[in-house]
Design a protein around this motif. Structure first.
Motif, PDB file in Angstrom:
ATOM      1  N   ILE A  70       7.374 -17.309 -35.261  1.00  0.00           N
ATOM      2  CA  ILE A  70       8.316 -16.197 -35.124  1.00  0.00           C
ATOM      3  C   ILE A  70       8.839 -16.134 -33.700  1.00  0.00           C
ATOM      4  N   ILE A  71       7.969 -16.352 -32.728  1.00  0.00           N
ATOM      5  CA  ILE A  71       8.377 -16.332 -31.324  1.00  0.00           C
ATOM      6  C   ILE A  71       9.393 -17.438 -31.051  1.00  0.00           C
ATOM      7  N   GLU A  72       9.133 -18.631 -31.546  1.00  0.00           N
ATOM      8  CA  GLU A  72      10.079 -19.739 -31.353  1.00  0.00           C
ATOM      9  C   GLU A  72      11.426 -19.437 -32.008  1.00  0.00           C
ATOM     10  N   ASN A  73      11.405 -18.823 -33.178  1.00  0.00           N
ATOM     11  CA  ASN A  73      12.653 -18.442 -33.854  1.00  0.00           C
ATOM     12  C   ASN A  73      13.441 -17.449 -33.010  1.00  0.00           C
ATOM     13  N   LYS A  74      12.744 -16.474 -32.431  1.00  0.00           N
ATOM     14  CA  LYS A  74      13.414 -15.486 -31.583  1.00  0.00           C
ATOM     15  C   LYS A  74      13.989 -16.148 -30.338  1.00  0.00           C
ATOM     16  N   GLN A  75      13.225 -17.051 -29.741  1.00  0.00           N
ATOM     17  CA  GLN A  75      13.708 -17.742 -28.545  1.00  0.00           C
ATOM     18  C   GLN A  75      14.942 -18.585 -28.855  1.00  0.00           C
ATOM     19  N   ARG A  76      14.953 -19.245 -29.991  1.00  0.00           N
ATOM     20  CA  ARG A  76      16.122 -20.034 -30.383  1.00  0.00           C
ATOM     21  C   ARG A  76      17.337 -19.131 -30.602  1.00  0.00           C
ATOM     22  N   ALA A  77      17.109 -17.982 -31.226  1.00  0.00           N
ATOM     23  CA  ALA A  77      18.213 -17.040 -31.451  1.00  0.00           C
ATOM     24  C   ALA A  77      18.729 -16.494 -30.121  1.00  0.00           C
ATOM     25  N   ILE A  78      17.823 -16.190 -29.204  1.00  0.00           N
ATOM     26  CA  ILE A  78      18.221 -15.712 -27.879  1.00  0.00           C
ATOM     27  C   ILE A  78      19.017 -16.787 -27.155  1.00  0.00           C
TER      28      ILE A  78
END
Length: 76
Positions: free
Chosen positions: A3-11
């Motif tokens: 989930i953290i990696e997904n958020k970082q990619r979206a950011i």
């Protein structure tokens, strides 16, 4: 992918696009959070300021990674 990696990619995707258009000076952290579909507080958990986020965008672009952990690994 976590989930953290997904958020970082979206950011990363949102910040990259918004820093280009409308531009770095005009882009607010709230705009990046809204486009990344995250809370502003979440964005500030990852990056304490817009210059820190810009540094992440540069580092990720140069190193070819899409997450903060990946960017740090490539710098060491």
């Amino acid at each position: 992918m976590t989930i953290i990696e997904n958020k970082q990619r979206a950011i990363l995707a949102s910040a990259t696009r918004l820093f280009i258009e409308p531009g770095y000076s005009e882009t607010r952290m709230q705009m990046i959070a809204a486009e990344a579909n995250i809370a502003v507080g979440t964005l500030y958990k990852f990056f304490k300021s817009k210059p820190d986020l810009l540094n992440f965008v540069f580092t990720a672009t140069i190193s070819g990674t899409e997450t903060f952990a990946g960017s740090v690994k490539n710098l060491v």
